[in-house]
Design an enzyme around this catalytic site. Structure first.
Site, PDB file in Angstrom:
ATOM      1  N   ARG A  51       0.808  -1.208   0.000  1.00 43.65           N
ATOM      2  CA  ARG A  51       0.000   0.000   0.000  1.00 43.65           C
ATOM      3  C   ARG A  51       0.847   1.266   0.000  1.00 43.65           C
ATOM      4  O   ARG A  51       0.674   2.137  -0.851  1.00 43.65           O
ATOM      5  CB  ARG A  51      -0.907  -0.005   1.227  1.00 43.65           C
ATOM      6  CG  ARG A  51      -1.760  -1.252   1.317  1.00 43.65           C
ATOM      7  CD  ARG A  51      -2.202  -1.480   2.749  1.00 43.65           C
ATOM      8  NE  ARG A  51      -2.898  -0.311   3.259  1.00 43.65           N
ATOM      9  CZ  ARG A  51      -4.219  -0.204   3.331  1.00 43.65           C
ATOM     10  NH1 ARG A  51      -4.971  -1.196   2.932  1.00 43.65           N
ATOM     11  NH2 ARG A  51      -4.771   0.881   3.794  1.00 43.65           N
ATOM     12  N   THR A  52       1.752   1.360   0.945  1.00 42.87           N
ATOM     13  CA  THR A  52       2.558   2.574   1.055  1.00 42.87           C
ATOM     14  C   THR A  52       3.428   2.753  -0.190  1.00 42.87           C
ATOM     15  O   THR A  52       3.559   3.843  -0.723  1.00 42.87           O
ATOM     16  CB  THR A  52       3.434   2.515   2.318  1.00 42.87           C
ATOM     17  OG1 THR A  52       2.591   2.223   3.420  1.00 42.87           O
ATOM     18  CG2 THR A  52       4.139   3.830   2.564  1.00 42.87           C
TER      19      THR A  52
ATOM     20  N   LYS B 251      23.629 -11.156   3.498  1.00 43.78           N
ATOM     21  CA  LYS B 251      24.814 -11.463   2.698  1.00 43.78           C
ATOM     22  C   LYS B 251      25.934 -10.465   2.975  1.00 43.78           C
ATOM     23  O   LYS B 251      27.021 -10.578   2.454  1.00 43.78           O
ATOM     24  CB  LYS B 251      24.470 -11.446   1.209  1.00 43.78           C
ATOM     25  CG  LYS B 251      23.879 -12.757   0.732  1.00 43.78           C
ATOM     26  CD  LYS B 251      23.521 -12.668  -0.748  1.00 43.78           C
ATOM     27  CE  LYS B 251      22.557 -13.774  -1.135  1.00 43.78           C
ATOM     28  NZ  LYS B 251      21.733 -13.386  -2.283  1.00 43.78           N
TER      29      LYS B 251
ATOM     30  N   HIS C  11       6.575   7.489  11.086  1.00 48.05           N
ATOM     31  CA  HIS C  11       6.001   7.283   9.757  1.00 48.05           C
ATOM     32  C   HIS C  11       5.354   8.626   9.403  1.00 48.05           C
ATOM     33  O   HIS C  11       4.131   8.775   9.464  1.00 48.05           O
ATOM     34  CB  HIS C  11       4.964   6.151   9.828  1.00 48.05           C
ATOM     35  CG  HIS C  11       4.487   5.680   8.483  1.00 48.05           C
ATOM     36  ND1 HIS C  11       4.858   6.281   7.292  1.00 48.05           N
ATOM     37  CD2 HIS C  11       3.658   4.667   8.133  1.00 48.05           C
ATOM     38  CE1 HIS C  11       4.282   5.649   6.290  1.00 48.05           C
ATOM     39  NE2 HIS C  11       3.551   4.676   6.768  1.00 48.05           N
TER      40      HIS C  11
ATOM     41  N   ARG D  32      11.857   2.670   3.555  1.00 48.92           N
ATOM     42  CA  ARG D  32      11.210   1.987   4.686  1.00 48.92           C
ATOM     43  C   ARG D  32      12.178   0.933   5.200  1.00 48.92           C
ATOM     44  O   ARG D  32      12.818   0.234   4.420  1.00 48.92           O
ATOM     45  CB  ARG D  32       9.905   1.327   4.254  1.00 48.92           C
ATOM     46  CG  ARG D  32       9.357   0.409   5.350  1.00 48.92           C
ATOM     47  CD  ARG D  32       7.950  -0.042   5.075  1.00 48.92           C
ATOM     48  NE  ARG D  32       7.010   1.031   5.344  1.00 48.92           N
ATOM     49  CZ  ARG D  32       5.686   0.847   5.436  1.00 48.92           C
ATOM     50  NH1 ARG D  32       5.174  -0.355   5.282  1.00 48.92           N
ATOM     51  NH2 ARG D  32       4.884   1.847   5.669  1.00 48.92           N
TER      52      ARG D  32
END
Lengths: 320, 440
Positions: free
Chosen positions: A66-67, A94, A144, A116
């Protein structure tokens, strides 16, 4: 279009890392500009060329549909080239670090990085190593900011103001970056903020944030103008933080009966994705008279357009 | 064959163990203290001795740092015995007590002897070792306390791992008492500290970081004290950081238990605000606490509840610290900042100079059964000459340590070692450093 959506206005920050540190004026600047982008997005031809030639990379270290989509649409509607990058946690294992990834993308002359990450503070760390603008699309349990801005825009368009409103934020405040950003923003804009939840889901020293704390929904919702529900992650309702989804809904889930304690015109909000029947009654979530959940999604694109616009105004190549 | 002699003249002799604090001189002969006193060189220094003019500065026993992580063997890119030795020298430390969290762990005689042999070869600061309480710090099987003790282990600890299982700790305490050995615990209830990144409270909540509550420490200390009382053994709580812990130890001492504790400079010189905006150099375990706890640690140092200050030197490379806060390693280096930060307590008038130095010399040495940490005729000439007032700024670029993870970079401090002497040989002196810089 609001008069303050003037292209000569300058946002006083290079990055948007959080609501913390933003003044009421800066927040108002974003909201005013976003208002104009709401209208733009409702037109058949939604596309502008404001960010033509600019490269925006959505760098998501934590999965999100969504974001990411909201940011992607925002960038594309402004005419930017938008690239989505999902960095799986295995790539990190890794050996490539957040800083390595950021420096690689920076070297490709990216203009805006939308990031994010599941760790609090990771987006700020990354912003220190790049010379493009960085937008925080959610870092751990920290902030956020675009969610808080879109929530504010939704409220302001419905209620005409933020100042003086009583807003209850309910549920898993402990793990919620949405709650933190909203508390900071609403505080700055002069709203009264309450948090409601079981003590196991409230951060320690939460009262030091200048909020009123309640453990009872009916008491906490009394005379509220806005009821913001938060998502409770499935793995947290199986006994670690609350005993069961059933008990949680019984005491902290929003239904009509509990909502009756709030003002008659109180609005119900949720940042999504919802757990229907756990934190919110399904019918209530769909009630267009009370719930503005779908409107929040629409405002999300407009707010992100406004933020992209403001953060690129001072980038190199834009000097008047 | 003539003896090799050094005459330290014009010194302010400070021996915290005996309370001596007077102008005088000291004569070192073949690595040992031959004589010292206020009237020693009244008729001039002996002609055949090298003379060191102390310029009226403090000549004290070399510092004993009772908690140092050496990283050697195993992680020599972060620190090794030689770099730690140079860092110790620059910090006035002549005796390092190494925690057993090397790789492999010091849980058997072979690794213990390896470290001891390397230290003898390198010939910088003296190195003693703790040995692990349980094999591989797994918290299950006890190590060979008797044999390890005979091989030189000064005490037993699982380093940064808490021996959380009550039965295991009880057995360790009671078995250690066979030999009179000391058990040192990292006191932290693991279930309360799990996933925690910094002190819990407003700052952690604002930063969205999981907290380590102060009670995690005192809960473990209080449980351990019950076991100490039951077994009648010797116990040491490492790096106490909270008001409640200090109080628990204070009460235990009043009850007559054979209990001691130490703290590290960051617990009295900093509080949780140092974490600021996710500064990983301030990420340490136990975490930096709030101001009330910091003040209680200072009180504990003043009234003698806290027996020693140790650097808790924990070297980490850039790759372990240039990470999101939750992924970064815990730990702060401290060999080169132990002395000036401890002297802050003296400059701020919390402690008298001999009291401050006692926390760095005779008190930790006594607890670990070391002869170091005091001025005595016939004892090894392990000394430090200190300019207690010299102002300087801590500079990570100037650290001799291979690692730079200090939250004190840029801090103005007062007091510096001018010369550090081990067995009569200078392993560090300010003059040499200047010459080195010129040559470089």
């Amino acid at each position: 279009m609001s008069t303050t959506a003037d292209s000569s206005l300058r946002f006083p920050h290079r990055h948007l890392l959080g609501i913390e540190g933003l003044s009421a004026d800066a927040i108002t600047m974003v909201l005013d500009l976003a208002d104009s982008y709401v209208e733009q997005s409702r037109k058949p031809d939604k596309k502008l060329s404001l960010l033509r030639g600019r490269t925006v990379i959505n760098l998501f270290f934590e999965s999100s549909t969504r974001t990411r989509t909201s940011f992607e649409l925002a960038g594309k509607r402004l005419g930017a080239d938008v690239i989505n990058m999902s960095v799986s946690t295995s790539a990190i294992k890794k050996g490539e670090t957040v800083i390595d990834t950021a420096m690689t993308l920076n070297a490709m002359h990216t203009d805006v990085l939308v990031v994010r990450h599941s760790d609090s503070g990771a987006v700020k760390l990354l912003s220190e190593k790049v010379n493009c603008a960085v937008m925080n699309a959610g870092d751990g349990s920290h902030e956020h900011p675009t969610q808080a801005l879109l929530d504010a825009l939704t409220i302001r368009r419905r209620k005409g103001r933020l100042q003086g409103l009583t807003v209850a934020i309910c549920g898993d405040v402990l793990h919620s970056r949405v709650a933190r950003s909203n508390i900071l923003l609403l505080h700055t804009m002069g709203a009264r903020v309450r948090v409601i939840g079981p003590p196991t889901l409230l951060p320690s020293a939460i009262e030091r944030f200048g909020v009123e704390v309640f453990h009872d929904m009916r008491a906490g919702l009394k005379d509220c103008d806005i009821v913001m529900m938060l998502r409770l992650q499935t793995e947290r309702m199986q006994g670690r933080f609350v005993p069961s989804p059933r008990e949680y809904f019984h005491y902290f889930g929003l239904d009509r009966e509990k909502l009756a304690a709030a003002r008659d015109d109180a609005l119900v909000m949720h940042p999504g994705p919802m757990n229907r029947g756990i934190e919110i009654d399904s019918e209530l979530a769909d009630d267009i008279d009370r719930s503005v959940i779908r409107e929040q999604v629409e405002m999300g694109v407009a707010v992100r357009m406004a933020c992209l616009d403001l953060l690129t105004r001072d980038l190199l190549g834009n000097a008047p | 064959m003539s003896k090799y002699r050094t005459a330290y003249v014009n010194a302010r002799l400070v021996d915290p163990a005996s309370g001596l604090d007077a102008p005088g001189g000291l004569l070192a002969e073949d690595g040992k203290i031959a004589d010292f006193g206020t009237r020693l060189f009244a008729d001039g220094a002996p002609g055949d001795a090298e003379t060191v003019d102390c310029g009226g500065h403090v000549l004290a026993p070399g510092l004993v740092d009772m908690r140092v992580q050496l990283r050697d063997p195993g992680q020599e890119h972060m620190e090794d015995i030689e770099s730690a030795g140079h860092a110790a020298g620059a910090g006035g430390v002549t005796t390092i007590v190494c925690l057993p969290n090397t790789d492999p762990v010091i849980d058997n005689v072979a690794v213990l002897e390896f470290v001891a042999r390397r230290a003898r070869e390198v010939k910088l600061a003296k190195i003693h070792c703790y040995a692990a309480i349980t094999r591989g710090f797994a918290g299950r099987e006890l190590t060979e306390f008797g044999l390890l003790g005979e091989a030189g282990a000064v005490a037993f600890t699982d380093a940064e791992v808490t021996v959380a299982d009550a039965k295991t700790l009880q057995r360790a305490l009671s078995y250690a008492s066979t030999f009179g050995h000391l058990i040192a615990q990292h006191p932290e209830e693991p279930s309360l500290a799990a996933d925690g990144q910094m002190n819990s409270g407003e700052i952690a909540s604002r930063l969205g970081l999981a907290g380590i509550p102060p009670v995690a420490e005192v809960i473990m200390i209080e449980r351990d004290l019950r076991l100490v009382e039951k077994t009648g053994s010797r116990y040491h709580a490492a790096h106490v950081s909270t008001a409640a812990s200090v109080e628990a130890i204070r009460q235990a001492k009043r009850r007559g238990l054979d209990v001691t504790c130490d703290t590290a400079p960051h617990y009295f010189a900093l509080n949780e605000i140092a974490v600021g905006d996710y500064r990983t150099f301030a990420k340490v375990r136990p975490p930096l606490r709030d101001e009330t706890d910091r003040e209680a640690v200072v009180e504990g140092l003043k009234d003698g509840t806290i027996d020693a200050i140790a650097s808790d030197h924990s070297p980490h490379d850039q790759d372990s610290k240039r990470l999101p806060f939750a992924q970064a390693a815990f730990g702060i280096i401290g060999l080169e900042t132990l002395l000036p930060l401890t002297l802050e307590l003296y400059h701020n008038k919390h402690l008298k100079l001999p009291e401050a130095l006692a926390l760095l010399t005779c008190r930790p040495a006594e607890r670990l059964g070391l002869t170091a940490g005091r001025l005595a005729k016939g004892a090894p000439a392990d000394l430090v000459l200190i300019d207690t007032d010299r102002p300087w700024k801590i500079d990570e670029e100037a650290f001799r340590s291979k690692s730079k993870n200090s939250p004190f970079d840029g801090r103005p401090v007062q007091g510096h070692a001018l010369r550090t002497v081990v067995d009569g040989r200078a392993i560090f002196s300010v003059g040499q450093e200047k010459q080195k810089k010129k040559a470089g």
